[in-house]
Design a protein around this motif. Structure first.
Motif, PDB file in Angstrom:
ATOM      1  N   LEU A   1       0.828  -1.209   0.000  1.00  0.00           N
ATOM      2  CA  LEU A   1       0.000   0.000   0.000  1.00  0.00           C
ATOM      3  C   LEU A   1       0.862   1.258   0.000  1.00  0.00           C
ATOM      4  N   VAL A   2       1.959   1.231   0.738  1.00  0.00           N
ATOM      5  CA  VAL A   2       2.891   2.370   0.732  1.00  0.00           C
ATOM      6  C   VAL A   2       3.483   2.550  -0.660  1.00  0.00           C
ATOM      7  N   ALA A   3       3.814   1.419  -1.317  1.00  0.00           N
ATOM      8  CA  ALA A   3       4.361   1.484  -2.670  1.00  0.00           C
ATOM      9  C   ALA A   3       3.349   2.073  -3.652  1.00  0.00           C
ATOM     10  N   ALA A   4       2.054   1.953  -3.312  1.00  0.00           N
ATOM     11  CA  ALA A   4       1.005   2.524  -4.155  1.00  0.00           C
ATOM     12  C   ALA A   4       0.687   3.962  -3.749  1.00  0.00           C
ATOM     13  N   ASN A   5       1.562   4.541  -2.911  1.00  0.00           N
ATOM     14  CA  ASN A   5       1.463   5.952  -2.502  1.00  0.00           C
ATOM     15  C   ASN A   5       0.342   6.240  -1.513  1.00  0.00           C
ATOM     16  N   TYR A   6      -0.026   5.234  -0.719  1.00  0.00           N
ATOM     17  CA  TYR A   6      -0.980   5.466   0.360  1.00  0.00           C
ATOM     18  C   TYR A   6      -0.231   5.658   1.680  1.00  0.00           C
ATOM     19  N   ARG A   7      -0.838   6.380   2.579  1.00  0.00           N
ATOM     20  CA  ARG A   7      -0.354   6.470   3.949  1.00  0.00           C
ATOM     21  C   ARG A   7      -1.013   5.339   4.718  1.00  0.00           C
ATOM     22  N   VAL A   8      -0.259   4.571   5.487  1.00  0.00           N
ATOM     23  CA  VAL A   8      -0.782   3.340   6.080  1.00  0.00           C
ATOM     24  C   VAL A   8      -0.525   3.302   7.584  1.00  0.00           C
ATOM     25  N   SER A   9      -1.553   2.912   8.323  1.00  0.00           N
ATOM     26  CA  SER A   9      -1.415   2.624   9.748  1.00  0.00           C
ATOM     27  C   SER A   9      -1.851   1.185   9.973  1.00  0.00           C
ATOM     28  N   VAL A  10      -1.280   0.535  10.990  1.00  0.00           N
ATOM     29  CA  VAL A  10      -1.567  -0.871  11.261  1.00  0.00           C
ATOM     30  C   VAL A  10      -1.949  -1.045  12.726  1.00  0.00           C
ATOM     31  N   LEU A  11      -3.035  -1.765  12.965  1.00  0.00           N
ATOM     32  CA  LEU A  11      -3.425  -2.183  14.306  1.00  0.00           C
ATOM     33  C   LEU A  11      -3.431  -3.707  14.320  1.00  0.00           C
ATOM     34  N   ASP A  12      -2.988  -4.316  15.423  1.00  0.00           N
ATOM     35  CA  ASP A  12      -2.928  -5.776  15.488  1.00  0.00           C
ATOM     36  C   ASP A  12      -4.002  -6.365  16.383  1.00  0.00           C
ATOM     37  N   SER A  13      -4.992  -5.561  16.761  1.00  0.00           N
ATOM     38  CA  SER A  13      -6.053  -6.025  17.643  1.00  0.00           C
ATOM     39  C   SER A  13      -7.331  -5.257  17.355  1.00  0.00           C
ATOM     40  N   GLY A  14      -8.463  -5.910  17.634  1.00  0.00           N
ATOM     41  CA  GLY A  14      -9.740  -5.230  17.453  1.00  0.00           C
ATOM     42  C   GLY A  14     -10.074  -4.300  18.599  1.00  0.00           C
ATOM     43  N   ALA A  15      -9.478  -4.537  19.746  1.00  0.00           N
ATOM     44  CA  ALA A  15      -9.743  -3.691  20.909  1.00  0.00           C
ATOM     45  C   ALA A  15      -9.230  -2.279  20.664  1.00  0.00           C
ATOM     46  N   GLY A  16     -10.090  -1.329  20.834  1.00  0.00           N
ATOM     47  CA  GLY A  16      -9.692   0.063  20.643  1.00  0.00           C
ATOM     48  C   GLY A  16      -9.706   0.521  19.193  1.00  0.00           C
ATOM     49  N   ALA A  17     -10.037  -0.371  18.259  1.00  0.00           N
ATOM     50  CA  ALA A  17      -9.996  -0.003  16.845  1.00  0.00           C
ATOM     51  C   ALA A  17     -11.011   1.082  16.516  1.00  0.00           C
ATOM     52  N   SER A  18     -12.230   0.955  17.042  1.00  0.00           N
ATOM     53  CA  SER A  18     -13.257   1.947  16.729  1.00  0.00           C
ATOM     54  C   SER A  18     -12.892   3.320  17.288  1.00  0.00           C
ATOM     55  N   VAL A  19     -12.262   3.329  18.455  1.00  0.00           N
ATOM     56  CA  VAL A  19     -11.809   4.601  19.030  1.00  0.00           C
ATOM     57  C   VAL A  19     -10.740   5.222  18.143  1.00  0.00           C
ATOM     58  N   TRP A  20      -9.814   4.398  17.655  1.00  0.00           N
ATOM     59  CA  TRP A  20      -8.755   4.879  16.763  1.00  0.00           C
ATOM     60  C   TRP A  20      -9.369   5.477  15.497  1.00  0.00           C
ATOM     61  N   VAL A  21     -10.357   4.787  14.924  1.00  0.00           N
ATOM     62  CA  VAL A  21     -11.001   5.272  13.698  1.00  0.00           C
ATOM     63  C   VAL A  21     -11.700   6.601  13.939  1.00  0.00           C
ATOM     64  N   ARG A  22     -12.376   6.718  15.068  1.00  0.00           N
ATOM     65  CA  ARG A  22     -13.073   7.962  15.388  1.00  0.00           C
ATOM     66  C   ARG A  22     -12.093   9.134  15.511  1.00  0.00           C
ATOM     67  N   GLU A  23     -10.914   8.858  16.065  1.00  0.00           N
ATOM     68  CA  GLU A  23      -9.940   9.931  16.300  1.00  0.00           C
ATOM     69  C   GLU A  23      -9.093  10.253  15.076  1.00  0.00           C
ATOM     70  N   ASN A  24      -8.908   9.277  14.164  1.00  0.00           N
ATOM     71  CA  ASN A  24      -7.984   9.475  13.046  1.00  0.00           C
ATOM     72  C   ASN A  24      -8.633   9.521  11.673  1.00  0.00           C
ATOM     73  N   THR A  25      -9.905   9.144  11.577  1.00  0.00           N
ATOM     74  CA  THR A  25     -10.674   9.204  10.330  1.00  0.00           C
ATOM     75  C   THR A  25      -9.891   8.730   9.096  1.00  0.00           C
ATOM     76  N   PRO A  26      -9.583   7.440   9.020  1.00  0.00           N
ATOM     77  CA  PRO A  26      -8.881   6.915   7.839  1.00  0.00           C
ATOM     78  C   PRO A  26      -9.770   6.988   6.602  1.00  0.00           C
TER      79      PRO A  26
END
Length: 232
Positions: free
Chosen positions: A24-49
């Motif tokens: 995805l980075v090679a395709a010129n996207y900015r990428v973040s990675v989470l390894d757990s579902g816990a807290g994912a919705s909070v992360w999405v609300r705060e970072n709006t991917p």
């Protein structure tokens, strides 16, 4: 669009997450990675991917729960990733609001292509190009007819309800059962083959009018995949 789009990968397999990140980075996207579902919705609300690649089998909280939580406050495109093909029909039936489904094992290039496609559809809707779709396919509920760029197309009541369901959510995949529920108001028992036959007839009518708008998703169902070039 690629330069600014921010993709969130929620995947607990370290090597796979790293592989997706690199492609995805090679395709010129900015990428973040989470390894757990816990807290994912909070992360999405705060970072709006811009889009989310969401694995189903996650530690702490499964992908289904994460998807439901995110859909309570966001329409961000979500691509579900699963290792079991037989899950897909069930997932669609739950109407989780996911935008696409990717089965493991997959090609990273395919994932990038799917991400591009879902971002393109999202961009069209958000930028107002979705109104071009609605303008190209005018629905006349009183006559059970449509007009494709002004050309009259007569549909059966079932065909009309099918198209109405698909056009309300361009790009979203609908299972056959969802389409049955939307098309038969008397809740009669209808086979998948009957739905396939109606879709086939509807597709032929649209193509004849210059709008190749309905695509099938193998093992899942159908979606309105608007091709602006074909519709011009």
């Amino acid at each position: 669009m690629n330069e600014t789009a921010h993709i969130l990968v929620i995947e607990d397999e370290v090597k796979l997450a790293a592989l997706l990140h690199d492609y995805l980075v090679a395709a010129n996207y900015r990428v973040s990675v989470l390894d757990s579902g816990a807290g994912a919705s909070v992360w999405v609300r705060e970072n709006t991917p811009s889009a989310i690649l969401l694995d189903l089998m996650l530690p702490d909280k499964d992908g289904l729960s994460v998807c439901r939580e995110i859909r309570e406050f966001s329409s961000v495109p979500i691509l579900i990733v699963t290792a079991r093909v037989e899950e897909i029909d069930r997932l669609v039936g739950l109407e989780l609001g996911a935008d696409d489904y990717i089965c493991k094992p997959f090609s990273p290039r395919e994932v990038v292509a799917r991400v591009k496609a879902v971002l393109r559809r999202s961009s069209l809707r958000n930028a107002g190009s979705g109104t071009a779709l609605i303008a190209a396919l005018e629905l006349d509920e009183a006559r059970f007819e449509i007009r494709v760029h002004g050309q009259r197309v007569v549909l059966t009541p079932v065909e009309f309800r099918l198209l109405k369901k698909l056009i309300a959510h361009p790009g979203q995949v609908f299972s056959r059962q969802q389409l049955i529920n939307a098309s038969y108001l008397d809740h009669r028992i209808v086979s998948d083959r009957t739905v396939d036959s109606h879709i086939k007839n509807l597709r032929h009518k649209l193509i004849a009018a210059g709008a190749d708008a309905i695509s099938s998703v193998y093992g899942v169902g159908y979606r309105l995949e608007w091709n602006a070039d074909a519709a011009a």
